[in-house]
Design a protein around this motif. Sequence first.
Motif, PDB file in Angstrom:
ATOM      1  N   ASP A 113       1.030  -1.045  -0.320  1.00  0.00           N
ATOM      2  CA  ASP A 113      -0.073   0.066  -0.377  1.00  0.00           C
ATOM      3  C   ASP A 113       0.562   1.153   0.280  1.00  0.00           C
ATOM      4  OD1 ASP A 113      -2.283  -2.424   0.153  1.00  0.00           O
ATOM      5  OD2 ASP A 113      -2.446  -1.784   2.612  1.00  0.00           O
ATOM      6  N   LEU A 115       1.942   5.166   0.015  1.00  0.00           N
ATOM      7  CA  LEU A 115       0.745   6.605   0.167  1.00  0.00           C
ATOM      8  C   LEU A 115       1.049   7.686  -0.863  1.00  0.00           C
ATOM      9  CD1 LEU A 115       1.018   5.903   4.217  1.00  0.00           C
ATOM     10  CD2 LEU A 115      -0.320   5.346   2.409  1.00  0.00           C
ATOM     11  N   SER A 123       1.590  14.858  -9.083  1.00  0.00           N
ATOM     12  CA  SER A 123       1.680  13.725  -8.362  1.00  0.00           C
ATOM     13  C   SER A 123       3.504  12.887  -8.293  1.00  0.00           C
ATOM     14  CB  SER A 123       0.626  12.295  -9.531  1.00  0.00           C
ATOM     15  OG  SER A 123       0.315  10.995  -8.640  1.00  0.00           O
ATOM     16  N   SER A 125       3.932  10.155  -7.732  1.00  0.00           N
ATOM     17  CA  SER A 125       3.763   7.985  -7.884  1.00  0.00           C
ATOM     18  C   SER A 125       5.575   7.519  -8.152  1.00  0.00           C
ATOM     19  CB  SER A 125       2.022   8.100  -8.882  1.00  0.00           C
ATOM     20  OG  SER A 125       2.615   8.588  -9.806  1.00  0.00           O
ATOM     21  N   ALA A 143      -0.632   4.166  -6.666  1.00  0.00           N
ATOM     22  CA  ALA A 143      -1.415   4.671  -5.258  1.00  0.00           C
ATOM     23  C   ALA A 143      -2.670   4.157  -4.356  1.00  0.00           C
ATOM     24  CB  ALA A 143      -1.802   6.232  -4.951  1.00  0.00           C
ATOM     25  N   ALA A 144      -2.759   3.661  -2.575  1.00  0.00           N
ATOM     26  CA  ALA A 144      -3.386   3.044  -2.000  1.00  0.00           C
ATOM     27  C   ALA A 144      -4.324   3.992  -1.836  1.00  0.00           C
ATOM     28  CB  ALA A 144      -2.953   1.795  -0.993  1.00  0.00           C
ATOM     29  N   ILE A 145      -4.169   5.247  -1.140  1.00  0.00           N
ATOM     30  CA  ILE A 145      -4.110   6.412  -1.031  1.00  0.00           C
ATOM     31  C   ILE A 145      -3.608   7.450  -1.038  1.00  0.00           C
ATOM     32  CG2 ILE A 145      -4.806   8.146   1.657  1.00  0.00           C
ATOM     33  CD1 ILE A 145      -4.921   5.000   3.115  1.00  0.00           C
ATOM     34  N   SER A 146      -3.461   8.566  -2.101  1.00  0.00           N
ATOM     35  CA  SER A 146      -3.253   9.903  -2.989  1.00  0.00           C
ATOM     36  C   SER A 146      -4.072  10.812  -1.664  1.00  0.00           C
ATOM     37  CB  SER A 146      -3.557   9.997  -3.704  1.00  0.00           C
ATOM     38  OG  SER A 146      -4.547  10.342  -4.577  1.00  0.00           O
ATOM     39  N   THR A 147      -3.421  11.910  -1.716  1.00  0.00           N
ATOM     40  CA  THR A 147      -3.661  13.354  -1.301  1.00  0.00           C
ATOM     41  C   THR A 147      -2.829  14.512  -1.556  1.00  0.00           C
ATOM     42  OG1 THR A 147      -4.051  14.192   1.121  1.00  0.00           O
ATOM     43  CG2 THR A 147      -2.196  12.790   1.707  1.00  0.00           C
ATOM     44  N   LEU A 153      -0.373  12.404   4.533  1.00  0.00           N
ATOM     45  CA  LEU A 153       0.213  11.037   4.703  1.00  0.00           C
ATOM     46  C   LEU A 153       1.226  10.591   5.555  1.00  0.00           C
ATOM     47  CD1 LEU A 153       1.993  12.212   0.945  1.00  0.00           C
ATOM     48  CD2 LEU A 153       0.209  10.424   1.382  1.00  0.00           C
ATOM     49  N   MET A 156      -0.426   8.965   8.529  1.00  0.00           N
ATOM     50  CA  MET A 156      -1.330   7.770   7.380  1.00  0.00           C
ATOM     51  C   MET A 156      -0.392   6.352   7.787  1.00  0.00           C
ATOM     52  SD  MET A 156      -4.117   8.749   4.453  1.00  0.00           S
ATOM     53  CE  MET A 156      -3.227  10.098   3.416  1.00  0.00           C
ATOM     54  N   LEU A 161      -1.191   2.586   7.632  1.00  0.00           N
ATOM     55  CA  LEU A 161      -1.704   2.651   6.530  1.00  0.00           C
ATOM     56  C   LEU A 161      -1.259   2.231   5.119  1.00  0.00           C
ATOM     57  CD1 LEU A 161      -4.010   5.307   7.147  1.00  0.00           C
ATOM     58  CD2 LEU A 161      -4.412   2.482   6.786  1.00  0.00           C
TER      59      LEU A 161
END
Length: 172
Positions: A113, A115, A123, A125, A143-147, A153, A156, A161
């Motif tokens: 995962d 983040l 981004s 990534s 990304a499992a989660i992006s913000t 970040l 998390m 996470l």
Amino acid sequence: LNNMGRVIDDTQGKLKGSVKISASVLMGQGFLVPLFRSFRATYPDIHIVLSLDDENVDLLATQVDIAIRVGRLPDSSLIARKVGEKQWGWYASPDYINTKGEPATPQDLADHDCLVFANSMTSRSHWPFKSASGETNGIEVQAAISTDNSRALVDMASAGLGIVMVDPLFIR
């Protein structure tokens, strides 16, 4: 810089007025806020307007006097000074590693995962890694989660996470 003329009061030779500072969330919280107590003790008549935002902002339109940002300044009439080097590290909580295991290679991130920081302009990534020979190669992570909030970040990742790419100075 439009406010700078108001900062200096020629009649008393005392610094006063307002200065608007813009910085990323982690940079502002980690480096600027701790300096404000001393600054305010030295310059009590200067009103600080602090904007912490991880989005790219139009510095002229928002009338920012001082901006602290990471990266290169695009072509503009603004003046930039390098104040440091950005470092990257990859971090996960012990809880995450105990549950999901530790990636042995960058390619193993496909099974983890990740983040990722992402906003309307960029981004992060694409994670760069240096090989034993010193060559830099990148991995595009899913990304499992992006913000768009760098503090979130780190929080998390601390909460187990996932894995985050962040400057080691901001890991608490």
